[in-house]
Design an enzyme around this catalytic site. Sequence first.
Site: not given
Length: 231
Positions: A190, A204
């Site tokens: 991330d 995401d």
Amino acid sequence: MAEAERIIGTPDTPDTARARQDRPEDNASPGERSGSEGAAAPAGGSGPGPAADSAGADPARAAAGAERPRGKRRIAVLFAVAAVAYALDLISKMIVVAKLEHHEPVEVVGDWLKFEAIRNAGAAFGFGEAFTVIFTVIAAVVIVVIARLARKLYSTPWAIALGLLLGGALGNLTDRIFRSPGVFEGAVVDFIAPKHFAVFNLADSAIVCGGILIVLLSFRGLDPDGTVHKD
């Protein structure tokens, strides 16, 4: 002489006998002639026959045809969107691992938005780090379901929504399989870090956008096969 011929009858000549043999209906009984004429009547179109039956079935057949989805299936749109989403996620993670990991965060919009490389063992936005394997299985199931649903996909908006879901699921599933600490337990990369919000990645974002689009399409009554329900 004429009276004798009337009483005795004119004998059949060979030509006359042959002509009568060529016309079997003359030798048939009245019942047989009427039956043959009745059977021949539908062929001439004067009585009920296959044409009349097909004419009666046409409205039902037309209604059934109207209920079927029209146009081509949108499988190409689905996989094109999925491929773009997957490629963008994969390339962005490769750049982040090479340039940002073990470095200071990069400020994009002051403190409001930063690029910061972290490893997330949980689900999207860092939730459920203790259930990495479960989230891996869920991602794999989502991919299989979308692939099966593609066979009856006739709606372009649904193709885009499912393509986003598929690309995002594939992106995070790739991390789960190939990144450390191990197969099906890998941590997802991330890097998008808004202020006062969880850190996430492009996969995401694709999953969330696809989910929102599916909710909107469902509220509008649009099904994946292109039919619209008006309540």
